[in-house]
Design a protein around this motif. Structure first.
Motif, short mmCIF file in Angstrom:
data_model
loop_
_atom_site.label_atom_id
_atom_site.label_comp_id
_atom_site.label_asym_id
_atom_site.label_seq_id
_atom_site.Cartn_x
_atom_site.Cartn_y
_atom_site.Cartn_z
N GLU A 1 14.86 -0.43 1.96
CA GLU A 1 14.10 -0.39 0.71
C GLU A 1 14.55 0.80 -0.16
O GLU A 1 14.73 0.66 -1.38
CB GLU A 1 12.60 -0.28 1.00
CG GLU A 1 11.98 -1.49 1.66
CD GLU A 1 12.29 -1.59 3.14
OE1 GLU A 1 12.09 -2.67 3.70
OE2 GLU A 1 12.73 -0.57 3.73
N VAL A 2 14.74 1.96 0.47
CA VAL A 2 15.18 3.14 -0.28
C VAL A 2 16.60 2.95 -0.78
O VAL A 2 16.92 3.30 -1.92
CB VAL A 2 15.07 4.40 0.60
CG1 VAL A 2 15.77 5.59 -0.06
CG2 VAL A 2 13.61 4.73 0.86
N ARG A 3 17.46 2.38 0.04
CA ARG A 3 18.84 2.13 -0.40
C ARG A 3 18.86 1.20 -1.61
O ARG A 3 19.57 1.44 -2.59
CB ARG A 3 19.67 1.54 0.74
CG ARG A 3 21.14 1.36 0.38
CD ARG A 3 21.93 0.75 1.52
NE ARG A 3 22.07 1.66 2.65
CZ ARG A 3 23.01 2.60 2.73
NH1 ARG A 3 23.87 2.78 1.73
NH2 ARG A 3 23.09 3.37 3.79
N ALA A 4 18.08 0.13 -1.55
CA ALA A 4 18.04 -0.83 -2.66
C ALA A 4 17.48 -0.17 -3.92
O ALA A 4 17.91 -0.48 -5.04
CB ALA A 4 17.20 -2.04 -2.27
N GLU B 1 21.65 12.08 2.79
CA GLU B 1 21.43 13.16 3.76
C GLU B 1 21.07 12.57 5.13
O GLU B 1 21.50 13.06 6.17
CB GLU B 1 20.28 14.05 3.27
CG GLU B 1 20.08 15.31 4.07
CD GLU B 1 20.92 16.46 3.56
OE1 GLU B 1 21.70 16.99 4.36
OE2 GLU B 1 20.80 16.82 2.38
N HIS B 2 20.29 11.50 5.10
CA HIS B 2 19.92 10.74 6.30
C HIS B 2 20.05 9.26 5.96
O HIS B 2 19.91 8.87 4.79
CB HIS B 2 18.50 11.06 6.75
CG HIS B 2 18.26 12.51 7.00
ND1 HIS B 2 18.79 13.17 8.09
CD2 HIS B 2 17.57 13.44 6.30
CE1 HIS B 2 18.43 14.43 8.06
NE2 HIS B 2 17.69 14.63 6.97
N GLU B 3 20.30 8.45 6.95
CA GLU B 3 20.41 7.00 6.72
C GLU B 3 19.10 6.47 6.14
O GLU B 3 18.03 6.62 6.74
CB GLU B 3 20.72 6.28 8.04
CG GLU B 3 20.88 4.79 7.90
CD GLU B 3 22.06 4.40 6.99
OE1 GLU B 3 21.99 3.30 6.39
OE2 GLU B 3 23.02 5.18 6.88
N GLY C 1 9.66 7.54 -1.48
CA GLY C 1 10.92 6.84 -1.24
C GLY C 1 12.06 7.73 -0.80
O GLY C 1 12.21 8.04 0.39
N TYR C 2 12.85 8.23 -1.75
CA TYR C 2 14.12 8.86 -1.41
C TYR C 2 14.04 10.34 -1.05
O TYR C 2 15.04 10.94 -0.64
CB TYR C 2 15.15 8.65 -2.53
CG TYR C 2 14.79 9.27 -3.86
CD1 TYR C 2 15.11 10.59 -4.15
CD2 TYR C 2 14.15 8.52 -4.86
CE1 TYR C 2 14.82 11.14 -5.38
CE2 TYR C 2 13.84 9.07 -6.09
CZ TYR C 2 14.19 10.38 -6.35
OH TYR C 2 13.89 10.92 -7.57
N LYS D 1 27.43 3.21 -5.28
CA LYS D 1 26.96 3.26 -3.89
C LYS D 1 27.16 4.68 -3.36
O LYS D 1 28.08 5.39 -3.77
CB LYS D 1 27.72 2.26 -3.02
CG LYS D 1 27.76 0.84 -3.57
CD LYS D 1 26.37 0.24 -3.72
CE LYS D 1 26.45 -1.17 -4.30
NZ LYS D 1 25.10 -1.72 -4.60
N PHE D 2 26.31 5.07 -2.42
CA PHE D 2 26.41 6.39 -1.84
C PHE D 2 26.80 6.30 -0.37
O PHE D 2 26.59 5.28 0.29
CB PHE D 2 25.07 7.13 -1.97
CG PHE D 2 24.57 7.24 -3.38
CD1 PHE D 2 25.34 7.82 -4.37
CD2 PHE D 2 23.31 6.76 -3.73
CE1 PHE D 2 24.90 7.92 -5.67
CE2 PHE D 2 22.85 6.86 -5.03
CZ PHE D 2 23.64 7.44 -6.00
N ALA D 3 27.37 7.39 0.15
CA ALA D 3 27.74 7.49 1.55
C ALA D 3 27.17 8.80 2.09
O ALA D 3 26.54 9.56 1.36
CB ALA D 3 29.26 7.47 1.70
#
Length: 226
Positions: A127-130, A121-123, A208-209, A138-140
């Motif tokens: 740390e959150v991506r990992a 939803e937002h970049e 986190g997310y 993987k998400f976009a």
């Protein structure tokens, strides 16, 4: 979810296949509303199957619902489905595109796919991506996610993005149910593990997310060849 199923089921005699069906509740609800439909649900867990099948029998639907405890990646269907569901199960296939490929194999030529997956939803922070992109999945962002689906040969005919309140409801229910079970069953060998899982997940979510990770459900049809 029910309004999405209403859009996705076009005929009273449609055959449904849910890859990663959880306990099968959504299939049961679909069969209640469509008197001639049949359904197969596949999930590696199988937890909750007995209760849902018992309810199906009570409602006279047992002959139209099959729930299989099986790895969805190994499931071989004997009948093509008019509607394939894969909601929140892309991790089992290793990502979005492998999930689309798997669904295509189970679908009739003019069938529909109800696909649910996460997107950013937002970049996110690194740390959150990992934390969330573990393994091959993987998400976009949402526009890129939809573009990937379209490039793979699908046309979105409807979609729904979960609100933050809906995310919160899901997470509080998930963590709360597990925590409550641990509190109610302190002597169970898995009680401490369940309590830690609930606490760890709650921390990952709230710290986190939350607010970064979104969830979209797309209703898809194959795009005709040019």
């Amino acid at each position: 979810m029910e309004h999405l199923l209403h859009r996705a089921i076009r005929g009273q005699h449609d055959h449904l296949l849910d890859l990663g069906c959880g306990d099968g509740t959504w299939l049961l609800r679909a069969l209640q509303k469509h008197s001639g439909a049949t359904a197969v649900g596949v999930d590696i867990s199988g937890e909750g199957f007995d209760a849902v099948l018992a309810e199906a029998a009570r409602r006279g639907l047992a002959d139209r619902l099959e729930l299989r405890r099986e790895d969805v990646t190994k499931y071989q269907s004997s009948r093509k489905a008019d509607l394939v569901l894969s909601v929140g199960a892309a991790y089992a296939y290793g990502g979005l595109l492998p999930t689309l490929n798997a669904a295509r194999e189970h679908l009739t030529e003019d069938g529909m796919l109800l696909l649910g997956d996460c997107f950013w939803e937002h970049e996110p922070t690194p740390e959150v991506r990992a934390q969330q992109e573990i393994g091959p999945q993987k998400f976009a962002d949402l526009p890129t996610t939809v573009a990937q689906v379209v490039a793979d040969g699908w046309t979105p005919v409807y979609g729904y993005v979960s609100t933050l309140a809906e995310w919160d409801e899901y997470e509080w229910c998930w963590t709360g149910t597990l925590a409550q079970w641990a509190l109610d069953n302190p002597e169970h060998p898995s009680s401490d593990l369940a309590a830690r899982m609930a606490a760890d997940h709650r921390t990952d979510w709230l710290g986190g997310y939350r607010g970064f990770l979104g969830f979209v459900v797309l209703l898809l049809r194959r795009t005709p060849p040019a």
